[in-house]
Scaffold this motif. Structure first.
Motif, mmCIF file in Angstrom:
data_model
loop_
_atom_site.group_PDB
_atom_site.id
_atom_site.type_symbol
_atom_site.label_atom_id
_atom_site.label_comp_id
_atom_site.label_asym_id
_atom_site.label_seq_id
_atom_site.Cartn_x
_atom_site.Cartn_y
_atom_site.Cartn_z
ATOM 1 N N ALA A 284 -0.567 -3.279 -1.121
ATOM 2 C CA ALA A 284 -1.432 -2.994 0.029
ATOM 3 C C ALA A 284 -0.888 -3.663 1.280
ATOM 4 C CB ALA A 284 -2.853 -3.467 -0.251
ATOM 5 N N ILE A 285 -0.400 -4.892 1.142
ATOM 6 C CA ILE A 285 0.177 -5.591 2.290
ATOM 7 C C ILE A 285 1.427 -4.867 2.771
ATOM 8 C CG2 ILE A 285 1.263 -7.738 3.054
ATOM 9 C CD1 ILE A 285 -0.562 -9.253 1.170
ATOM 10 N N ALA A 286 2.264 -4.449 1.821
ATOM 11 C CA ALA A 286 3.478 -3.723 2.191
ATOM 12 C C ALA A 286 3.132 -2.414 2.885
ATOM 13 C CB ALA A 286 4.326 -3.462 0.946
ATOM 14 N N ALA A 287 2.093 -1.731 2.390
ATOM 15 C CA ALA A 287 1.670 -0.469 3.000
ATOM 16 C C ALA A 287 1.159 -0.698 4.419
ATOM 17 C CB ALA A 287 0.590 0.188 2.146
ATOM 18 N N ALA A 288 0.415 -1.789 4.611
ATOM 19 C CA ALA A 288 -0.101 -2.104 5.949
ATOM 20 C C ALA A 288 1.042 -2.352 6.920
ATOM 21 C CB ALA A 288 -1.011 -3.327 5.876
ATOM 22 N N ASN A 289 2.068 -3.035 6.464
ATOM 23 C CA ASN A 289 3.206 -3.323 7.334
ATOM 24 C C ASN A 289 4.059 -2.087 7.604
ATOM 25 O OD1 ASN A 289 2.642 -6.036 7.799
ATOM 26 N ND2 ASN A 289 3.659 -6.696 5.915
ATOM 27 N N ARG A 290 3.948 -1.084 6.724
ATOM 28 C CA ARG A 290 4.655 0.184 6.957
ATOM 29 C C ARG A 290 3.813 1.150 7.770
ATOM 30 N NH1 ARG A 290 5.383 0.070 1.367
ATOM 31 N NH2 ARG A 290 3.981 1.873 1.216
ATOM 32 N N GLY A 291 2.526 0.836 7.956
ATOM 33 C CA GLY A 291 1.630 1.749 8.650
ATOM 34 C C GLY A 291 1.179 2.895 7.786
ATOM 35 N N ALA A 292 1.080 2.658 6.469
ATOM 36 C CA ALA A 292 0.721 3.731 5.534
ATOM 37 C C ALA A 292 -0.428 3.295 4.637
ATOM 38 C CB ALA A 292 1.934 4.120 4.691
ATOM 39 N N VAL A 293 -1.535 2.891 5.247
ATOM 40 C CA VAL A 293 -2.679 2.393 4.486
ATOM 41 C C VAL A 293 -3.607 3.541 4.113
ATOM 42 C CG1 VAL A 293 -4.713 0.911 4.573
ATOM 43 C CG2 VAL A 293 -2.572 0.141 5.588
ATOM 44 N N ASP A 294 -3.967 3.624 2.819
ATOM 45 C CA ASP A 294 -4.943 4.618 2.377
ATOM 46 C C ASP A 294 -6.236 3.910 1.988
ATOM 47 O OD1 ASP A 294 -4.464 3.439 -0.078
ATOM 48 O OD2 ASP A 294 -3.178 5.064 -0.800
ATOM 49 N N GLY A 295 -7.185 4.675 1.446
ATOM 50 C CA GLY A 295 -8.482 4.108 1.108
ATOM 51 C C GLY A 295 -8.405 2.973 0.111
#
Length: 326
Positions: A25-36
């Motif tokens: 989730a942290i990696a996704a946030a830093n990539r700008g790809a956060v889902d539900g």
């Protein structure tokens, strides 16, 4: 950082502060790809942070903003937050390991400290405080009301609230080139947070975005050596954070000034058309003037004939026919 579950342990070592963190989730946030699903995991990350962690992270966000490098000393963070220097060091190391920031030791002249860059996950942290933690403080482990209130809109000045009301859609519409480099409401809020806190002026901030838009569309910014600025977003952010404004670019005109120029141009065109019409009417009259009429007009003057004939026509022909009222 490896994918999967990591253990985020509070810098003060308390067992109750431990929380399982979803590294994906942290990696996704830093990539700008956060889902539900990632948002749920991020909420767990944020609520697991200790009081000291929240104090340090919220201070760094307010003071320096997200996405650009800044220099800071642990002792400065200690003075601002009350967290001990040793604890600050452990917190920063933990945040770097978990993906909240990058840091490295630097020595720059007399300055000896850290160079830090807050990662995009900090935007999610800040939004969480604004949108959720301030509504349900009792459910958020480790959050202090003082931290939340520092982001609460009720603490902003009237000028700051006007700027905070600007949306990303408005930025894209009014300042498309500014939006094109990645500047949006997150950057505006960081600038407002820092400057409004110390009562520093904000009245030229939105106008400066017009200046930025103009500069980008007309060749971009140049450094002190005349070379193009490579990281425009970071450059603009730091200038606005520090000074709250940019100088008016050479050649820049506001929408009102451009509208005035257009009206003046229309007026010049009308006057020029009127002059051409009058000149043409005079030439027609002069062409049809007989020799006898010419002599009769010129016999009472010593003025050169060409000049006097035009004066005579302006006064006695064109003027008498009401042409002077055109």
């Amino acid at each position: 950082m490896s994918q999967g579950k990591l253990k985020l342990v509070g810098a003060n070592g308390g067992a109750n502060a431990s929380s399982t963190v979803n590294a994906a989730a942290i990696a996704a946030a830093n990539r700008g790809a956060v889902d539900g699903a990632n948002r749920v995991s991020l909420k767990s990350v944020f609520t697991s942070l200790t009081k000291n962690m929240n104090a340090v992270l919220s201070f760094l966000i307010r003071e320096y903003g997200i996405g650009s490098c800044f220099k800071v000393r642990c002792i400065d963070i200690h003075y601002a937050t009350g967290v001990s220097v040793d604890t600050v060091q452990r917190i920063l190391t933990k945040f770097a390991y978990e993906g909240f920031l990058t840091k490295r030791k630097i020595r720059d002249g007399r300055f000896q400290g850290l160079e830090i860059n807050l990662k995009p996950i900090c935007n999610h942290y800040q939004n969480y405080i604004l949108n959720e933690a301030s509504v349900a403080l009792a459910t958020v482990t480790g959050f202090q009301s003082s931290i939340v209130s520092s982001f609460n809109k009720s603490t902003y000045s009237e000028e700051a609230l006007k700027i905070l009301a600007v949306t990303d859609e408005e930025i894209k519409s009014k300042y498309p080139s500014v939006a094109g480099i990645g500047f949006g409401t997150d950057q505006l809020r960081q600038i407002v947070d820092k400057r409004d806190k110390y009562g520093e002026h904000l009245n030229m901030l939105l106008m400066s975005l017009e200046y930025v838009n103009y500069e980008i569309e007309n060749g971009g910014f140049k450094d002190s050596k005349g070379k193009p600025v490579e990281k425009t977003l970071g450059y603009i952010f730091q200038v606005l954070l520090r000074a709250g404004r940019l100088s008016k670019p050479e050649g820049f005109k506001t929408a009102e000034e451009q509208a005035a120029d257009e009206v003046e141009e229309q007026l010049r065109a009308v006057k020029e058309a009127k002059k051409r019409k009058i000149d043409a009417l005079y030439e027609i009259w002069l062409h049809d003037l007989s020799d006898e009429e010419r002599e009769a007009i010129l016999q009472k003057t010593n003025t050169p004939s060409t000049r006097y004939l035009r004066h005579y026509w302006d006064t006695n022909i064109y003027g008498q026919k009401g042409g002077g009222n055109d």
